[in-house]
Design a protein around this motif. Structure first.
Motif, PDB file in Angstrom:
ATOM      1  N   LEU A  73      45.708  33.701  32.348  1.00 22.02           N
ATOM      2  CA  LEU A  73      46.431  33.250  33.441  1.00 22.02           C
ATOM      3  C   LEU A  73      46.349  31.420  33.718  1.00 22.02           C
ATOM      4  CD1 LEU A  73      45.133  36.174  35.404  1.00 22.02           C
ATOM      5  CD2 LEU A  73      47.954  35.994  34.328  1.00 22.02           C
ATOM      6  N   GLY A  74      47.397  30.886  32.704  1.00 21.51           N
ATOM      7  CA  GLY A  74      47.248  29.539  32.736  1.00 21.51           C
ATOM      8  C   GLY A  74      47.418  29.062  31.686  1.00 21.51           C
ATOM      9  N   LYS A  75      47.280  27.969  31.176  1.00 19.47           N
ATOM     10  CA  LYS A  75      47.474  26.838  30.079  1.00 19.47           C
ATOM     11  C   LYS A  75      46.819  27.470  29.406  1.00 19.47           C
ATOM     12  CE  LYS A  75      49.609  22.838  32.215  1.00 19.47           C
ATOM     13  NZ  LYS A  75      49.700  23.231  33.508  1.00 19.47           N
ATOM     14  N   PRO A  76      46.744  27.885  27.754  1.00 18.51           N
ATOM     15  CA  PRO A  76      46.137  28.231  26.951  1.00 18.51           C
ATOM     16  C   PRO A  76      44.982  27.748  26.830  1.00 18.51           C
ATOM     17  CG  PRO A  76      47.961  28.077  25.893  1.00 18.51           C
ATOM     18  CD  PRO A  76      48.198  26.739  26.759  1.00 18.51           C
ATOM     19  N   ASP A  77      44.579  26.322  27.305  1.00 19.85           N
ATOM     20  CA  ASP A  77      43.019  25.314  27.177  1.00 19.85           C
ATOM     21  C   ASP A  77      42.240  25.607  28.826  1.00 19.85           C
ATOM     22  OD1 ASP A  77      45.041  23.811  28.315  1.00 19.85           O
ATOM     23  OD2 ASP A  77      44.584  21.605  27.096  1.00 19.85           O
ATOM     24  N   GLU A  78      42.948  25.994  29.437  1.00 19.76           N
ATOM     25  CA  GLU A  78      42.392  26.082  30.876  1.00 19.76           C
ATOM     26  C   GLU A  78      40.761  27.314  30.960  1.00 19.76           C
ATOM     27  OE1 GLU A  78      45.035  24.964  35.256  1.00 19.76           O
ATOM     28  OE2 GLU A  78      46.093  26.791  33.754  1.00 19.76           O
ATOM     29  N   SER A  79      40.275  27.008  31.200  1.00 24.87           N
ATOM     30  CA  SER A  79      38.683  27.496  32.164  1.00 24.87           C
ATOM     31  C   SER A  79      38.647  28.099  33.194  1.00 24.87           C
ATOM     32  CB  SER A  79      37.716  27.075  31.542  1.00 24.87           C
ATOM     33  OG  SER A  79      37.400  26.086  31.904  1.00 24.87           O
ATOM     34  N   SER A 335      41.902  33.526  40.392  1.00 27.96           N
ATOM     35  CA  SER A 335      41.428  34.074  38.799  1.00 27.96           C
ATOM     36  C   SER A 335      42.042  33.416  37.958  1.00 27.96           C
ATOM     37  CB  SER A 335      42.258  35.200  39.087  1.00 27.96           C
ATOM     38  OG  SER A 335      41.606  36.626  39.933  1.00 27.96           O
ATOM     39  N   ARG A 336      42.078  31.679  37.875  1.00 24.09           N
ATOM     40  CA  ARG A 336      43.498  31.124  37.281  1.00 24.09           C
ATOM     41  C   ARG A 336      42.383  30.762  36.106  1.00 24.09           C
ATOM     42  NH1 ARG A 336      46.695  25.739  39.019  1.00 24.09           N
ATOM     43  NH2 ARG A 336      46.792  25.285  36.962  1.00 24.09           N
ATOM     44  N   GLY A 337      42.760  31.056  34.456  1.00 22.18           N
ATOM     45  CA  GLY A 337      42.087  30.907  33.329  1.00 22.18           C
ATOM     46  C   GLY A 337      41.726  31.911  32.713  1.00 22.18           C
ATOM     47  N   ARG A 338      41.799  33.315  33.300  1.00 15.24           N
ATOM     48  CA  ARG A 338      41.160  34.106  32.555  1.00 15.24           C
ATOM     49  C   ARG A 338      41.836  34.768  32.087  1.00 15.24           C
ATOM     50  NH1 ARG A 338      36.206  35.071  34.236  1.00 15.24           N
ATOM     51  NH2 ARG A 338      36.053  33.566  36.590  1.00 15.24           N
ATOM     52  N   THR A 339      41.546  35.759  30.705  1.00 22.69           N
ATOM     53  CA  THR A 339      42.884  36.262  29.821  1.00 22.69           C
ATOM     54  C   THR A 339      43.451  37.508  30.312  1.00 22.69           C
ATOM     55  OG1 THR A 339      41.564  37.778  28.672  1.00 22.69           O
ATOM     56  CG2 THR A 339      42.251  35.305  27.522  1.00 22.69           C
ATOM     57  N   ILE A 340      44.274  37.559  30.908  1.00 22.63           N
ATOM     58  CA  ILE A 340      44.723  39.005  31.152  1.00 22.63           C
ATOM     59  C   ILE A 340      43.877  40.138  31.352  1.00 22.63           C
ATOM     60  CG2 ILE A 340      47.344  40.679  31.299  1.00 22.63           C
ATOM     61  CD1 ILE A 340      49.524  38.874  31.432  1.00 22.63           C
ATOM     62  N   ARG A 341      44.106  40.980  29.890  1.00 20.75           N
ATOM     63  CA  ARG A 341      42.903  41.597  29.404  1.00 20.75           C
ATOM     64  C   ARG A 341      41.381  41.520  30.046  1.00 20.75           C
ATOM     65  NH1 ARG A 341      43.027  41.557  24.083  1.00 20.75           N
ATOM     66  NH2 ARG A 341      44.766  43.107  24.531  1.00 20.75           N
ATOM     67  N   GLU A 342      40.895  39.933  30.497  1.00 21.04           N
ATOM     68  CA  GLU A 342      39.889  39.859  30.946  1.00 21.04           C
ATOM     69  C   GLU A 342      40.186  39.731  32.760  1.00 21.04           C
ATOM     70  OE1 GLU A 342      36.570  36.190  31.532  1.00 21.04           O
ATOM     71  OE2 GLU A 342      38.947  36.006  31.533  1.00 21.04           O
ATOM     72  N   PHE A 343      41.033  39.998  33.240  1.00 22.30           N
ATOM     73  CA  PHE A 343      41.505  40.004  34.565  1.00 22.30           C
ATOM     74  C   PHE A 343      41.862  41.834  34.950  1.00 22.30           C
ATOM     75  CE2 PHE A 343      44.527  40.492  37.630  1.00 22.30           C
ATOM     76  CZ  PHE A 343      44.245  40.512  38.794  1.00 22.30           C
ATOM     77  N   LEU A 344      42.183  41.911  34.111  1.00 18.85           N
ATOM     78  CA  LEU A 344      42.234  43.826  34.413  1.00 18.85           C
ATOM     79  C   LEU A 344      40.701  44.404  34.490  1.00 18.85           C
ATOM     80  CD1 LEU A 344      45.748  44.202  33.029  1.00 18.85           C
ATOM     81  CD2 LEU A 344      45.429  44.160  35.645  1.00 18.85           C
ATOM     82  N   ILE A 345      40.212  43.976  33.356  1.00 17.15           N
ATOM     83  CA  ILE A 345      38.883  44.858  33.343  1.00 17.15           C
ATOM     84  C   ILE A 345      38.183  44.995  34.767  1.00 17.15           C
ATOM     85  CG2 ILE A 345      37.298  44.939  31.906  1.00 17.15           C
ATOM     86  CD1 ILE A 345      38.972  45.379  29.566  1.00 17.15           C
ATOM     87  N   GLY A 346      38.017  43.355  34.357  1.00 11.88           N
ATOM     88  CA  GLY A 346      37.156  42.800  35.850  1.00 11.88           C
ATOM     89  C   GLY A 346      37.301  43.262  37.212  1.00 11.88           C
ATOM     90  N   VAL A 347      38.494  43.363  37.437  1.00 14.56           N
ATOM     91  CA  VAL A 347      39.472  43.758  38.723  1.00 14.56           C
ATOM     92  C   VAL A 347      39.345  45.393  38.655  1.00 14.56           C
ATOM     93  CG1 VAL A 347      41.559  44.044  40.092  1.00 14.56           C
ATOM     94  CG2 VAL A 347      40.885  41.708  38.762  1.00 14.56           C
ATOM     95  N   LEU A 348      39.440  45.971  37.382  1.00 16.96           N
ATOM     96  CA  LEU A 348      39.572  47.257  37.655  1.00 16.96           C
ATOM     97  C   LEU A 348      38.207  47.835  37.667  1.00 16.96           C
ATOM     98  CD1 LEU A 348      42.769  48.379  35.552  1.00 16.96           C
ATOM     99  CD2 LEU A 348      43.060  48.400  38.589  1.00 16.96           C
ATOM    100  N   VAL A 349      38.056  47.523  37.085  1.00 12.33           N
ATOM    101  CA  VAL A 349      36.105  48.389  36.572  1.00 12.33           C
ATOM    102  C   VAL A 349      34.918  48.569  37.289  1.00 12.33           C
ATOM    103  CG1 VAL A 349      34.097  49.148  34.862  1.00 12.33           C
ATOM    104  CG2 VAL A 349      37.148  48.833  34.578  1.00 12.33           C
ATOM    105  N   VAL A 350      34.846  46.524  37.708  1.00 15.09           N
ATOM    106  CA  VAL A 350      33.110  45.848  38.525  1.00 15.09           C
ATOM    107  C   VAL A 350      33.349  46.698  39.768  1.00 15.09           C
ATOM    108  CG1 VAL A 350      32.617  44.061  38.935  1.00 15.09           C
ATOM    109  CG2 VAL A 350      33.123  44.718  36.519  1.00 15.09           C
ATOM    110  N   PRO A 351      34.581  46.458  40.146  1.00 13.24           N
ATOM    111  CA  PRO A 351      34.404  46.747  42.178  1.00 13.24           C
ATOM    112  C   PRO A 351      34.586  48.665  42.050  1.00 13.24           C
ATOM    113  CG  PRO A 351      36.191  44.884  41.693  1.00 13.24           C
ATOM    114  CD  PRO A 351      35.321  45.146  40.391  1.00 13.24           C
ATOM    115  N   SER A 352      35.151  48.982  41.244  1.00 15.67           N
ATOM    116  CA  SER A 352      35.500  50.820  41.172  1.00 15.67           C
ATOM    117  C   SER A 352      33.962  50.759  41.153  1.00 15.67           C
ATOM    118  CB  SER A 352      36.124  51.164  40.228  1.00 15.67           C
ATOM    119  OG  SER A 352      37.734  50.493  40.365  1.00 15.67           O
ATOM    120  N   LEU A 353      33.738  50.801  40.460  1.00 14.36           N
ATOM    121  CA  LEU A 353      31.488  51.249  39.472  1.00 14.36           C
ATOM    122  C   LEU A 353      30.598  50.649  40.887  1.00 14.36           C
ATOM    123  CD1 LEU A 353      31.127  50.594  35.973  1.00 14.36           C
ATOM    124  CD2 LEU A 353      31.073  52.646  37.306  1.00 14.36           C
ATOM    125  N   VAL A 354      30.947  49.905  40.998  1.00 18.06           N
ATOM    126  CA  VAL A 354      29.944  49.220  43.050  1.00 18.06           C
ATOM    127  C   VAL A 354      30.235  50.118  43.384  1.00 18.06           C
ATOM    128  CG1 VAL A 354      29.483  47.563  44.236  1.00 18.06           C
ATOM    129  CG2 VAL A 354      29.999  46.515  42.321  1.00 18.06           C
TER     130      VAL A 354
END
Length: 512
Positions: A73-79, A335-354
């Motif tokens: 979600l951004g340029k390849p070199d963005e953090s 969420s700029r700078g994260r990969t789509i996979r990292e973004f979706l896993i983070g958004v779906l899993v972590v808040p759900s478990l909490v």
């Protein structure tokens, strides 16, 4: 990006103002109309809500496991702009804060004591169902709705440089029409759904603060007290909005997590800890086992069970959809700078478990009390405080809960003013303070009117009515995002192949 006020702002603020005037001058009529619309949608389109939300879950899982997940979600070199802990705190605060505190005791207790989805109330089966269905309402499905909107906005904004507008995400299927009347209509629908969704949540927050003060200090539990609470919090969140995103929302989000951790840990320690963890483990297994059947459960031949689904599951799906423009835009922004996979896993899993842990702790702490039925008969907004006061340190934890509701209240409204400001200034990441203040007043006024015309039921009626049109836009966003992801993946493959051929040609010419 220009932060000039657009026509969308004036039309949207006018619609919001007309709604407030309607509720002020003809409250009974507004209540009747929203109830009629809500009943019609719940009865005739409950199937639609279930299918649409399940489709969003399937789409998110597909993207996670597909090659699309590697895209950034951004340029390849963005953090990333924010650290993982701060990112999770901001997700959680914007996504469900007040709702978790409001329903943490009330929903599991209601399902167990009064009306279980399928089992007999008060039985072991009802206890297990009370948590399993609460997980269902607050888990993966809810966050898939948010993730769907957030991913689409973040992808088009940070990878393709589009304005941060809902309409801009539909460019692959609508083309230049997104800059005309069709695009403006889409943005106005998203904005109005956001105003109603956030106003509903602020209404819940005001009633629970009033409920806590009433339970602890005998302060009257009335609309006028709730109006004062809304007024005080409005001043506070406008001050927070004035400080800007990086300062105000970031600090408040971290404060939310700190207070939530104190309340959660305190209840876990002084509550029935072993029972909580045993039941949590058991019901998580049942949720994972039955989530597919729950996703499509409609009970068309049983009026009582069908009514339960309309009152709970359909209501929640509508709530999350109405909130998704606000939460989605905010999550995309941070969420700029994260990969789509990292973004979706983070958004779906972590808040759900909490959320699962939260409901297990507070739900079981209430259910295990000898007077659980008496607490279930309290007003919904008082049940948390009724439960806390049955345990040691109950007064201290009740004060923490009130502070937490207040900070969640401020964070939600603060975030919403930013999002609404962004949507009505052509996607500006720094909307003018006057625009944010205008939306702050609009949200507060809408919350007050919805409470005035029908209390919590009025809030729910308005929510389901506002969510329906935006759900159609979400379906278009999903298709548009898939089309864009596929185009970019093919382009990357072609570029990679071209570079490989160029290297081979260069190697061949060098060896000659």
């Amino acid at each position: 990006m220009s932060n000039k006020v657009t026509l969308v702002f004036w039309i949207s603020i006018a619609i919001s103002a007309l709604s407030v005037i309607w509720g002020t001058t003809a409250p009974d009529n507004l209540k009747l109309v929203t109830k009629t619309v809500r009943d019609y949608i719940s009865v005739h389109f409950g199937w639609y809500y279930l299918l649409v939300v399940t489709l969003f879950v399937i789409f998110c899982i597909f993207v996670i496991i597909s090659p699309f997940g590697k895209l950034k979600l951004g340029k390849p070199d963005e953090s990333p702009d924010y650290s993982l802990p701060t990112w999770f705190a901001m997700l959680f605060s914007a996504g469900m804060g007040i709702g978790l505190v409001f329903w943490g005791v009330a929903e599991p207790l209601h399902h167990y004591v009064k009306n279980a989805p399928t089992a007999e109330a008060g039985t072991t089966g009802a206890l297990k169902e009370s948590l399993k269905f609460t997980y269902f309402h607050w888990g993966i499905h809810a966050w898939a709705i948010y993730a769907m909107v957030a991913l689409s906005l973040a992808y088009f904004k940070f990878r393709r440089g589009a304005p941060g507008l809902v309409s801009a995400t539909l460019y692959p299927i609508l083309g230049e029409k997104v800059r005309g009347p069709i695009g403006k209509a889409i943005d106005i629908i998203a904005i109005f759904a956001t105003v109603v969704g956030v106003a509903t949540t602020l209404g819940f927050g005001a009633t629970q603060i009033n409920g806590g003060l009433s339970y602890l200090l005998d302060i009257p539990n009335t609309f006028w007290v709730q109006l004062v609470i809304i007024g005080v919090v409005t001043v506070l969140f406008m001050f927070s909005a004035y400080t800007g995103l990086s300062k105000g929302i970031k600090y408040l989000s971290n404060a939310n997590m700190f207070l939530a951790l104190i309340l959660f840990a305190g209840m876990l320690i002084i509550g029935p800890t072993l029972v909580i963890m045993n039941v949590f483990t058991d019901t998580i297994g049942q949720y994972l086992r039955d989530v597919s059947s729950m996703s499509f459960r409609l009970a068309p031949f049983d009026d009582d069970k069908s009514s339960w689904i309309q009152g709970w599951t359909v209501f929640y799906w509508a709530w999350w959809i109405a909130w998704s423009p606000f939460v989605g835009i905010f999550i995309a922004r941070v969420s700029r700078g994260r990969t789509i996979r990292e973004f979706l896993i983070g958004v779906l899993v972590v808040p759900s478990l909490v959320s699962f842990l939260w409901f297990s702790v507070f739900g079981m702490s209430a259910i295990e009390l000898d007077n659980a039925k008496e607490i279930a008969n309290l007003a919904t907004e008082k049940q948390l405080f009724g439960t806390l006061m049955e345990y040691p340190l109950g007064t201290i934890l009740s004060i923490v809960a009130l502070c937490l509701i207040g900070t969640f209240f401020i964070t939600s409204a603060d975030s919403a003013t930013f999002v609404l400001g962004m949507q009505t200034t052509n996607g500006s990441l720094n909307p003018p303070k006057t625009v944010k203040f205008s939306w702050g007043l609009a949200q507060a006024s809408m919350a007050a009117i919805l409470l005035y015309t029908g209390g919590l039921q009025g809030l729910q009626n308005a929510l389901i009515s506002a969510a329906f049109p935006f759900s159609i836009i979400m379906l278009l966003m999903m298709y548009s995002l898939y089309k864009a992801l596929n185009e970019d993946r093919l382009k990357l493959k072609q570029d990679k192949k071209a570079r490989k051929n160029a290297q081979q040609s260069e190697g061949s010419s060098t060896s000659m």
